[in-house]
Design an enzyme around this catalytic site. Structure first.
Site, short mmCIF file in Angstrom:
data_model
loop_
_atom_site.label_atom_id
_atom_site.label_comp_id
_atom_site.label_asym_id
_atom_site.label_seq_id
_atom_site.Cartn_x
_atom_site.Cartn_y
_atom_site.Cartn_z
N ASN A 13 0.88 -1.18 0.00
CA ASN A 13 0.00 0.00 0.00
C ASN A 13 0.91 1.22 0.00
O ASN A 13 1.52 1.54 1.02
CB ASN A 13 -0.89 -0.03 1.25
CG ASN A 13 -1.70 1.26 1.41
OD1 ASN A 13 -1.84 2.04 0.48
ND2 ASN A 13 -2.24 1.46 2.61
N TRP A 14 0.99 1.86 -1.15
CA TRP A 14 1.93 2.98 -1.27
C TRP A 14 1.42 4.24 -0.57
O TRP A 14 2.17 5.18 -0.37
CB TRP A 14 2.19 3.29 -2.74
CG TRP A 14 3.07 2.30 -3.43
CD1 TRP A 14 3.54 1.12 -2.91
CD2 TRP A 14 3.61 2.40 -4.75
NE1 TRP A 14 4.33 0.48 -3.84
CE2 TRP A 14 4.39 1.25 -4.97
CE3 TRP A 14 3.50 3.35 -5.77
CZ2 TRP A 14 5.06 1.02 -6.18
CZ3 TRP A 14 4.17 3.13 -6.97
CH2 TRP A 14 4.94 1.98 -7.16
N LYS A 15 0.12 4.27 -0.27
CA LYS A 15 -0.49 5.48 0.33
C LYS A 15 -0.22 6.69 -0.57
O LYS A 15 -0.19 6.53 -1.80
CB LYS A 15 0.02 5.70 1.75
CG LYS A 15 -0.03 4.44 2.60
CD LYS A 15 0.16 4.70 4.05
CE LYS A 15 0.24 3.38 4.79
NZ LYS A 15 0.14 3.52 6.21
N HIS A 99 -9.49 1.24 4.61
CA HIS A 99 -8.22 1.38 5.36
C HIS A 99 -8.46 2.29 6.55
O HIS A 99 -9.23 3.26 6.47
CB HIS A 99 -7.14 1.96 4.44
CG HIS A 99 -5.78 1.88 5.02
ND1 HIS A 99 -5.33 2.78 5.96
CD2 HIS A 99 -4.77 0.98 4.85
CE1 HIS A 99 -4.09 2.45 6.32
NE2 HIS A 99 -3.74 1.36 5.66
N GLU A 101 -6.84 4.64 7.73
CA GLU A 101 -6.59 6.07 7.47
C GLU A 101 -7.80 6.71 6.80
O GLU A 101 -8.10 7.89 7.03
CB GLU A 101 -5.32 6.24 6.62
CG GLU A 101 -4.07 5.95 7.46
CD GLU A 101 -2.88 5.43 6.68
OE1 GLU A 101 -2.85 5.54 5.44
OE2 GLU A 101 -1.96 4.88 7.32
N GLU A 171 -5.79 -5.19 10.34
CA GLU A 171 -4.76 -4.17 10.57
C GLU A 171 -5.03 -3.43 11.88
O GLU A 171 -5.82 -2.47 11.90
CB GLU A 171 -4.77 -3.16 9.43
CG GLU A 171 -4.45 -3.74 8.08
CD GLU A 171 -3.74 -2.72 7.20
OE1 GLU A 171 -2.61 -2.99 6.79
OE2 GLU A 171 -4.30 -1.63 6.97
N GLY A 177 2.18 1.89 10.66
CA GLY A 177 3.15 2.98 10.52
C GLY A 177 3.83 3.36 11.82
O GLY A 177 4.49 4.40 11.91
N SER A 217 3.07 -2.60 10.29
CA SER A 217 4.53 -2.67 10.45
C SER A 217 5.10 -4.06 10.12
O SER A 217 6.05 -4.49 10.75
CB SER A 217 4.93 -2.22 11.87
OG SER A 217 4.51 -0.88 12.07
N GLY A 238 2.63 -1.25 4.26
CA GLY A 238 2.79 0.16 3.91
C GLY A 238 4.26 0.50 3.69
O GLY A 238 4.82 0.28 2.62
N GLY A 239 4.90 1.03 4.74
CA GLY A 239 6.27 1.52 4.66
C GLY A 239 7.24 0.60 3.92
O GLY A 239 7.94 1.04 2.99
C1 PEP Z 1 -0.84 -0.06 5.89
O1 PEP Z 1 -0.77 1.06 5.46
O2 PEP Z 1 -1.79 -0.75 5.58
C2 PEP Z 1 0.24 -0.53 6.76
C3 PEP Z 1 0.12 -1.70 7.31
O3 PEP Z 1 1.31 0.30 6.93
P1 PEP Z 1 2.71 -0.08 7.65
O4 PEP Z 1 3.15 -1.38 7.03
O5 PEP Z 1 3.62 1.05 7.29
O6 PEP Z 1 2.44 -0.21 9.09
#
Ligand code: PEP
Length: 259
Positions: A13-15, A99, A101, A171, A177, A217, A238-239
């Site tokens: 997930n590049w956001k 999501h 966010e 999640e 994040g 994470s 994500g990251g």
């Molecule tokens: C996400 O954005 O869905 C996510 C899990 O981010 P991260 O891996 O950065 O925690």
């Protein structure tokens, strides 16, 4: 993971990161580092404007392209919005829905999530439906009830024959994040509870076949342990999905011959 019954899916997930001109280079690196993802499906969910570049860059690879959101309506006067049909028409396969966010910053409710799931399925997309609890909710001990409600609402009215297209991503909000990961046991407990909800509503055969990811994470250091859990069938990342070396190592962890 349980490869006998269901697909393992590693999705990035590049956001709101990366510009379109960076996509080709990213794709080339990822393809070089991760040439044969035999056991798992790899997906990159990218910002809308990067979708054409991503589709082009991953055209002859086994990496599918996804979006990060859709509008719940099929079409109409919704200035600035993108429908599921528009994405399907481009060749997009997956879409992230609900999501945390989007729930937190854009007020998406479980009901909106349900409408988006219907819309995505109608257009032929594969929804990655996100659910998760906050730290306060976990500390109050209501995680499983809350997740059950989120999953039941998200899937309300979805017929059994469409369930093979659904991916659920557990999640925990406190792990997204933040660098804090749920322990493999905590994550598996909730993923197992999600499967139980699906079993109660759709029966054992369908519950066994649904891919349930963990997200929060996940990285190259913890992926192997998380993915070794029986009810965790992949990751939403994500990251670490923005860095080809890290993402490729997570894909490799999902691709081990024996886990
Ligand atoms: C996400 O954005 O869905 C996510 C899990 O981010 P991260 O891996 O950065 O925690």
């Amino acid at each position: 993971m349980n490869r006998k019954y269901r697909k393992t899916i590693i999705a990035g997930n590049w956001k709101m990161n990366m510009v379109a001109s960076q996509v080709k280079h990213f794709a080339e690196e990822l393809k070089t580092l991760s040439p044969r993802a035999k056991w798992c499906e790899t997906v990159v969910c990218v910002p809308f404007v990067n979708i054409p570049a991503a589709l082009k860059a991953f055209k002859d690879s086994r990496v599918a392209v996804g979006a990060e959101n859709i509008n719940e309506n099929e079409k109409g006067a919704y200035t600035g919005e993108i429908s599921a049909n528009m994405l399907a028409d481009l060749g997009v396969k997956y879409v992230i829905i609900g999501h945390s966010e989007r729930r937190q910053y854009y007020g998406e409710s479980d009901i909106t999530v349900n409408k988006k799931v219907h819309s995505a399925l109608k257009a032929g997309l594969y929804p990655i439906v996100c659910v998760g609890e906050s730290l306060e909710q976990r500390e109050l001990g209501v995680t499983l009830e809350l997740i059950t409600l989120q999953v039941r609402t998200a899937l309300a009215g979805i017929p059994a024959e469409k369930m093979r297209r659904i991916v659920i991503a557990y999640e925990p909000i406190w792990a997204i994040g933040t660098g804090k990961t749920a322990t493999a046991e905590q994550a598996n407990e909730v993923c197992n509870a999600i499967r139980t909800v699906i079993r109660k509503n759709y029966g054992a055969r369908i519950a066994r076949a649904v891919t349930i990811q963990y997200g929060g994470s996940m990285n190259e250091g913890n992926a192997r342990e998380l993915l070794a859990q029986p009810d965790i069938d992949g990751g939403l990342i994500g990251g670490a999905s923005l860095i080809p070396e890290k993402f490729a190592k997570i894909i490799a962890a999902a691709n081990q011959d024996v886990i």
